[in-house]
Design a protein around this motif. Structure first.
Motif, short mmCIF file in Angstrom:
data_model
loop_
_atom_site.label_atom_id
_atom_site.label_comp_id
_atom_site.label_asym_id
_atom_site.label_seq_id
_atom_site.Cartn_x
_atom_site.Cartn_y
_atom_site.Cartn_z
N LEU A 1 17.04 11.53 16.20
CA LEU A 1 17.94 10.48 16.70
C LEU A 1 17.20 9.61 17.72
CD1 LEU A 1 21.61 10.98 17.77
CD2 LEU A 1 20.05 9.90 19.34
N LEU A 2 16.53 10.24 18.67
CA LEU A 2 15.80 9.48 19.69
C LEU A 2 14.66 8.65 19.10
CD1 LEU A 2 15.69 12.16 22.53
CD2 LEU A 2 17.13 10.11 22.42
N LEU A 3 13.91 9.24 18.18
CA LEU A 3 12.82 8.49 17.54
C LEU A 3 13.37 7.31 16.75
CD1 LEU A 3 10.26 11.20 16.34
CD2 LEU A 3 9.95 9.48 18.14
N SER A 4 14.51 7.49 16.11
CA SER A 4 15.13 6.39 15.37
C SER A 4 15.53 5.26 16.30
CB SER A 4 16.36 6.88 14.60
OG SER A 4 16.00 7.82 13.63
N MET A 5 16.10 5.61 17.45
CA MET A 5 16.57 4.59 18.39
C MET A 5 15.42 3.71 18.90
SD MET A 5 19.40 6.63 20.67
CE MET A 5 19.94 5.25 21.66
N ILE A 6 14.24 4.29 19.08
CA ILE A 6 13.13 3.53 19.67
C ILE A 6 12.14 3.03 18.63
CG2 ILE A 6 13.30 4.63 21.92
CD1 ILE A 6 10.96 6.43 21.08
N SER A 7 12.43 3.27 17.35
CA SER A 7 11.49 2.87 16.31
C SER A 7 11.54 1.35 16.09
CB SER A 7 11.78 3.59 15.01
OG SER A 7 12.92 3.03 14.41
N SER A 8 10.56 0.87 15.36
CA SER A 8 10.49 -0.57 15.06
C SER A 8 11.05 -0.89 13.68
CB SER A 8 9.05 -1.04 15.18
OG SER A 8 8.24 -0.31 14.29
N MET A 9 11.73 0.07 13.06
CA MET A 9 12.29 -0.18 11.72
C MET A 9 13.47 -1.14 11.79
SD MET A 9 14.24 3.40 10.83
CE MET A 9 13.22 4.57 11.66
N ASP A 10 13.92 -1.56 10.65
CA ASP A 10 15.04 -2.48 10.52
C ASP A 10 16.26 -1.96 11.28
OD1 ASP A 10 16.46 -4.74 9.13
OD2 ASP A 10 17.59 -3.04 8.29
N ASP A 11 16.97 -2.84 11.97
CA ASP A 11 18.12 -2.44 12.80
C ASP A 11 19.20 -1.71 12.00
OD1 ASP A 11 17.15 -3.19 15.23
OD2 ASP A 11 18.34 -5.03 15.39
N ASP A 12 19.48 -2.17 10.78
CA ASP A 12 20.51 -1.51 9.98
C ASP A 12 20.12 -0.08 9.64
OD1 ASP A 12 22.12 -3.75 10.04
OD2 ASP A 12 21.42 -4.51 8.10
N ILE A 17 27.84 21.10 25.06
CA ILE A 17 28.36 19.87 25.67
C ILE A 17 27.26 18.82 25.81
CG2 ILE A 17 29.37 18.90 27.78
CD1 ILE A 17 30.92 21.58 28.04
N GLY A 18 26.05 19.25 26.19
CA GLY A 18 24.93 18.32 26.31
C GLY A 18 24.63 17.61 25.00
N PHE A 19 24.58 18.38 23.91
CA PHE A 19 24.31 17.76 22.61
C PHE A 19 25.44 16.85 22.17
CE2 PHE A 19 21.18 21.29 21.87
CZ PHE A 19 20.08 20.47 21.72
N LEU A 20 26.69 17.22 22.48
CA LEU A 20 27.82 16.35 22.12
C LEU A 20 27.77 15.04 22.92
CD1 LEU A 20 30.70 18.96 21.69
CD2 LEU A 20 29.47 17.72 19.89
N LEU A 21 27.33 15.09 24.16
CA LEU A 21 27.15 13.86 24.95
C LEU A 21 26.08 12.97 24.33
CD1 LEU A 21 27.37 15.24 28.60
CD2 LEU A 21 29.00 13.72 27.47
N ILE A 22 24.99 13.58 23.88
CA ILE A 22 23.92 12.82 23.22
C ILE A 22 24.47 12.17 21.95
CG2 ILE A 22 21.73 13.05 21.97
CD1 ILE A 22 21.01 15.23 24.10
N ALA A 23 25.27 12.92 21.19
CA ALA A 23 25.86 12.37 19.97
C ALA A 23 26.77 11.20 20.28
CB ALA A 23 26.65 13.47 19.23
N LEU A 24 27.55 11.29 21.35
CA LEU A 24 28.42 10.17 21.72
C LEU A 24 27.61 8.94 22.11
CD1 LEU A 24 31.23 12.03 23.72
CD2 LEU A 24 31.34 11.06 21.41
N CYS A 25 26.51 9.14 22.80
CA CYS A 25 25.61 8.00 23.11
C CYS A 25 25.05 7.40 21.83
CB CYS A 25 24.45 8.45 24.01
SG CYS A 25 24.91 8.61 25.73
N GLY A 26 24.72 8.27 20.87
CA GLY A 26 24.23 7.79 19.59
C GLY A 26 25.26 6.93 18.88
N LEU A 27 26.52 7.34 18.94
CA LEU A 27 27.58 6.56 18.31
C LEU A 27 27.76 5.21 19.00
CD1 LEU A 27 30.25 9.29 17.51
CD2 LEU A 27 28.68 8.16 15.92
N VAL A 28 27.67 5.21 20.32
CA VAL A 28 27.76 3.94 21.06
C VAL A 28 26.64 3.01 20.61
CG1 VAL A 28 27.47 2.90 23.36
CG2 VAL A 28 28.97 4.88 23.06
N TYR A 29 25.44 3.57 20.46
CA TYR A 29 24.29 2.78 20.01
C TYR A 29 24.49 2.30 18.57
CZ TYR A 29 19.52 1.64 18.66
OH TYR A 29 18.40 0.99 18.20
#
Length: 172
Positions: free
Chosen positions: A57-68, A126-138
């Motif tokens: 998830l983190l690598l995907s967020m910071i990658s240079s691939m297409d936004d979609d 709970i920590g992983f669920l918080l990360i997942a919620l941030c991922g959904l916001v992103y």
């Protein structure tokens, strides 16, 4: 690439490598790879899988691939974390087993605030669920300031450090 992105890439890669090493440890039944040190409490398989998904998830967020593509991968990883870990929260409330405890391997150690063998600690869940919620916001491109991501990430790290301190103190 900014310094923040480089640091995030290194940390995400370390998360992935640690998760892979732990999963190999369970596969090979290696006490060295299952825990921080031999004789210490082991990282649960569910936790290692969650770390693997989080690293992706983190690598995907910071990658240079297409936004979609990036948004889809972050969304999929976030949903995976929620689907995998939410049953543990339900199980805590209901007092029943999820069936996921020994899905991959059988474990006999019980963790702090983890009522059954094979369970991650409550703080870890709970920590992983918080990360997942941030991922959904992103993924949904919701307008959230960096401070929200930083504070949520900091809370997830603190919740993750507590079980780590338990490992080091040999408190299950």
């Amino acid at each position: 690439m900014t310094t923040e992105h480089r640091i995030a890439r290194v940390l995400a890669s370390l998360i992935l490598l640690g998760a892979i090493a732990n999963l190999i440890g369970w596969w090979l039944d290696s006490t060295v790879l299952k825990g921080i040190l031999p004789g210490f409490i082991t990282m649960k398989v569910v936790t290692a899988v969650a770390f693997l998904v989080t690293g992706g998830l983190l690598l995907s967020m910071i990658s240079s691939m297409d936004d979609d593509v990036k948004q889809f991968l972050v969304f999929a990883a976030s949903i995976w974390l929620i689907v995998m870990l939410s049953p543990f929260i339900f199980s805590l409330v209901s007092g029943s087993k999820t069936g996921l405890e020994n899905l991959f391997v059988e474990d006999t150690q019980v963790l702090l605030l983890g009522p059954m063998p094979g369970w991650p600690s409550l703080g870890t869940i709970i920590g992983f669920l918080l990360i997942a919620l941030c991922g959904l916001v992103y993924a949904f491109k919701l307008d959230a300031p960096k401070k929200v991501f930083f504070n949520t990430g900091a809370l997830a790290v603190i919740l993750g450090i507590l079980p780590l301190l338990g490992y080091l103190a040999e408190i299950p």
